[in-house]
Design a protein around this motif. Structure first.
Motif, PDB file in Angstrom:
ATOM      1  N   GLY A   1      -6.381  48.761  37.415  1.00 57.89           N
ATOM      2  CA  GLY A   1      -5.913  49.315  36.146  1.00 57.89           C
ATOM      3  C   GLY A   1      -6.990  49.855  35.236  1.00 57.89           C
ATOM      4  O   GLY A   1      -6.746  50.086  34.043  1.00 57.89           O
ATOM      5  N   LEU A   2      -8.203  50.093  35.778  1.00 53.59           N
ATOM      6  CA  LEU A   2      -9.315  50.587  34.966  1.00 53.59           C
ATOM      7  C   LEU A   2      -9.826  51.913  35.519  1.00 53.59           C
ATOM      8  O   LEU A   2      -9.817  52.132  36.729  1.00 53.59           O
ATOM      9  N   LYS A   3     -10.299  52.774  34.632  1.00 52.91           N
ATOM     10  CA  LYS A   3     -10.836  54.073  35.014  1.00 52.91           C
ATOM     11  C   LYS A   3     -12.296  54.143  34.584  1.00 52.91           C
ATOM     12  O   LYS A   3     -12.606  54.131  33.393  1.00 52.91           O
ATOM     13  N   VAL A   4     -13.210  54.190  35.565  1.00 54.46           N
ATOM     14  CA  VAL A   4     -14.641  54.319  35.275  1.00 54.46           C
ATOM     15  C   VAL A   4     -14.957  55.800  35.124  1.00 54.46           C
ATOM     16  O   VAL A   4     -14.792  56.587  36.056  1.00 54.46           O
ATOM     17  N   LEU A   5     -15.429  56.179  33.939  1.00 57.41           N
ATOM     18  CA  LEU A   5     -15.651  57.589  33.625  1.00 57.41           C
ATOM     19  C   LEU A   5     -17.090  58.035  33.832  1.00 57.41           C
ATOM     20  O   LEU A   5     -17.344  59.187  34.172  1.00 57.41           O
TER      21      LEU A   5
END
Length: 327
Positions: free
Chosen positions: A136-140
């Motif tokens: 559920g996390l987005k590493v940008l």
């Protein structure tokens, strides 16, 4: 009467549209970090918030919080998933999201900041970031936390043997704990916000962190020795919630990516510039500084690499590919 009703309806419609426009104009993005505001993590996040506000203009409001005002890294990670915080920086505890992120817990893996950028491009964004999305996390983007050094109040640390029996605070990373145990220390995971008091009261003998975190939290006020081990380079991942990210319009996503790339370069340059400056700062505060025997630490670290290869799927290959990117 009919015209009156039409007039009221029209007025209500205008009012509703005005409220809707105000709602859009007032949409807020919260950038929060658990790190100290004057650490590199804190300053990088503040610059991201400032630059993103400039990029987005008046259509959105970007608010910034540091010093764990909205929680530590673990709490902020959960707030990303809930959508109550939009952006944060996550460092060592990313290994709790996906074991492959422990690549950066391998001692002396990252040689310099150019090497870090290459690993980010070739490995983090293509292989590690998708693992975070499953949680559920987005590493940008991958920014700097920094090369980690050891401080303590007992003695200078020249070799792993000097760590024997010392109570050392670590982040909540099983690999960092295992590393310090293998070197003879007594490591204890603890939230960063609690470390100063733990060092001040003697609950902990020492800790390990990049210089920007050490001076940002004023550890030089409660520690006697700084040992330049450079044992791990810790990235700081600009991260958002996957659901929040997917709900953003394409123009906002594009703005975030543009600013994130710009701040990555800024943060790496700031970290490099701070290396010598901050050593002088802790010396001026009365700390004794020594250069550790890195070869002794490298030789003592072989079991960590062996465990990573055995416990993480494809761990051997990840290490080999990361090492091959060094120039």
């Amino acid at each position: 009467m009919k015209s009156l009703r039409n007039g009221v309806s029209a007025s209500l419609m205008v009012c509703a549209l005005s409220l809707s426009a105000a709602s859009v104009a007032a949409e807020t993005f919260i950038v929060a970090v658990g790190a100290a505001s004057n650490s590199l993590q804190g300053r990088s996040a503040a610059k991201f918030a400032e630059d993103l506000q400039a990029e987005l203009g008046d259509a959105h409001v970007v608010q910034f919080y540091a010093d764990a005002q909205l929680g530590d890294e673990k709490e902020l990670m959960q707030k990303l998933r809930l959508g109550t915080v939009q952006f944060t920086l996550i460092s060592s505890i990313m290994t709790n999201v996906a074991p492959e992120f422990a690549l950066f817990d391998m001692p002396f893996l990252v040689q310099d900041r150019a090497h870090l950028k290459a690993i980010d491009t070739e490995i983090v964004q293509s292989e590690l970031a998708p693992k975070a999305e499953q949680s559920g996390l987005k590493v940008l983007s991958t920014w700097e936390n920094g090369f980690r050094q050891i401080t303590n109040n007992t003695r200078p640390i020249n070799t792993p043997a000097d760590l024997e029996g010392l109570k050392i605070r670590t982040p909540s990373s099983e690999w960092r704990v295992a590393m310090f145990k293998s070197w003879g220390a007594n490591p204890t995971p603890m939230s960063f916000s609690e470390v100063f008091v733990a060092l001040q009261t003697g609950t902990m003998d020492g800790q390990e962190n990049p210089l920007t975190n050490i001076t940002g939290a004023n550890f030089q006020e409660v520690q006697k020795y700084l040992s330049m081990t450079g044992h791990v380079y810790s990235p700081a991942y600009l991260t958002t919630g996957l659901d929040s990210w997917n709900s953003l319009p394409e123009d906002v996503q594009a703005a975030v990516r543009t600013v994130a790339a710009s701040v990555q370069d800024w943060a790496l340059a700031e970290g490099a510039a701070a290396d010598n400056e901050l050593v002088d700062k802790v010396k001026a505060a009365g700390m004794e500084v020594n250069e550790a025997d890195k070869q002794a630490f490298i030789e003592a670290s072989a079991p960590i690499y062996k465990a990573f290869a055995e416990q993480v799927d494809g761990g051997d290959d990840l290490v080999a590919r990361a090492q091959a990117l060094a120039k």
